[in-house]
Enzyme design. Structure first.
Site, PDB file in Angstrom:
ATOM      1  N   GLU A  97      43.111  40.838  41.299  1.00  0.00           N
ATOM      2  CA  GLU A  97      41.961  41.740  41.229  1.00  0.00           C
ATOM      3  C   GLU A  97      42.325  43.208  41.398  1.00  0.00           C
ATOM      4  OE1 GLU A  97      38.791  40.372  43.732  1.00  0.00           O
ATOM      5  OE2 GLU A  97      38.471  38.586  42.486  1.00  0.00           O
ATOM      6  N   ARG A 135      27.639  41.105  39.693  1.00  0.00           N
ATOM      7  CA  ARG A 135      27.245  39.789  40.209  1.00  0.00           C
ATOM      8  C   ARG A 135      25.930  39.392  39.551  1.00  0.00           C
ATOM      9  NH1 ARG A 135      31.530  37.120  42.051  1.00  0.00           N
ATOM     10  NH2 ARG A 135      32.591  38.177  43.778  1.00  0.00           N
ATOM     11  N   ALA A 151      38.571  39.010  46.572  1.00  0.00           N
ATOM     12  CA  ALA A 151      38.272  37.695  47.146  1.00  0.00           C
ATOM     13  C   ALA A 151      38.314  36.638  46.067  1.00  0.00           C
ATOM     14  CB  ALA A 151      36.896  37.708  47.817  1.00  0.00           C
ATOM     15  N   GLU A 208      44.770  36.399  44.955  1.00  0.00           N
ATOM     16  CA  GLU A 208      43.548  37.129  44.622  1.00  0.00           C
ATOM     17  C   GLU A 208      43.757  38.636  44.701  1.00  0.00           C
ATOM     18  OE1 GLU A 208      40.930  35.918  43.308  1.00  0.00           O
ATOM     19  OE2 GLU A 208      41.498  33.814  43.536  1.00  0.00           O
ATOM     20  N   GLU A 231      35.673  39.802  35.753  1.00  0.00           N
ATOM     21  CA  GLU A 231      36.811  40.550  36.291  1.00  0.00           C
ATOM     22  C   GLU A 231      37.363  41.563  35.291  1.00  0.00           C
ATOM     23  OE1 GLU A 231      39.747  37.962  37.886  1.00  0.00           O
ATOM     24  OE2 GLU A 231      38.464  37.250  39.515  1.00  0.00           O
TER      25      GLU A 231
END
Length: 220
Positions: free
Chosen positions: A100, A67, A79, A96, A145
């Site tokens: 992911e 992040r 998420a 999602e 990702e």
């Protein structure tokens, strides 16, 4: 001055200071209980969904994701944003989870709804609970990702990590502790299609209006 708890906080003026790809900054002029008008800055944001997926061994499926605003990799629940106009939150959650983690789930319910920081933003999140996990197709990841690490953690260890400050992502903390509380108390979870009155829609409407008018929304 009105009786406490009964004042109507009327908005008497509003202007957009900034509108970007994932958020807008709006300034409202709001009537306070003493009759004065105060400025309030509001960040409009897409709503979001997250998934606390539990495998057959009782492990929570987490991801470790970089992040940039905090400059760190955080343990999180799968998420994503509700950034497709009219998309059902459950449909988004299923997408999602697949994107992911490469997983699909047979059983879904609502775990908890969270207003993430209502002092300055309308951003809100719905956390789903999912079981009956199986592998499914996963699209090629992009951007951050592409660096996702999948982590499976026993529920008790996830609770300990949240309370120890090792899981600090607000969504993950809310989801893990809500699941632990629901399990301990026996409180039934809501159906996956339960109403969500707090789902944000202002930013989606603004983006739709910008597309219609041809405005790119670069500034005030």
């Amino acid at each position: 001055m009105s009786e406490p708890g009964r004042h109507e906080f009327q908005t008497v003026g509003s202007r957009v200071l900034y509108s970007g790809a994932i958020l807008a900054l709006r300034q409202d002029r709001v009537v306070m209980p003493d009759g004065r008008v105060a400025d309030r800055e509001i960040v409009e944001h897409h709503g979001a969904v997250a998934v606390l997926a539990l495998d057959d061994d009782g492990n929570v499926v987490l991801i470790r994701q970089y992040r940039h605003p905090v400059g760190a990799r955080l343990l999180e629940l799968p998420a994503g944003l509700l950034d497709i106009d009219g998309e059902d939150p459950l449909t988004a959650a299923k997408r999602e989870l697949a994107e992911e983690t490469g997983l699909a789930a047979a059983e879904w319910s609502v775990l908890v709804d969270v207003a993430l920081s209502p002092g300055f933003t309308d951003e809100a999140l719905r956390v789903f609970f999912a079981t009956g996990l199986t592998e499914t197709d996963r699209p090629d990841p992009e951007h951050e990702e592409a660096d996702l690490e999948l982590v499976r953690m026993p529920v008790a260890e996830a609770v300990r990590a949240a309370l120890a400050g090792e899981i600090v992502n607000a969504t993950a903390v809310a989801g893990v502790l809500a699941y632990a509380a629901a399990t301990a108390s026996g409180v039934p979870l809501r159906p996956a299609t339960a109403p969500w009155p707090g789902q944000p829609t202002a930013f989606l409407r603004r983006k739709a209006e910008q597309r219609y008018s041809g405005d790119t929304g670069g500034g005030a």
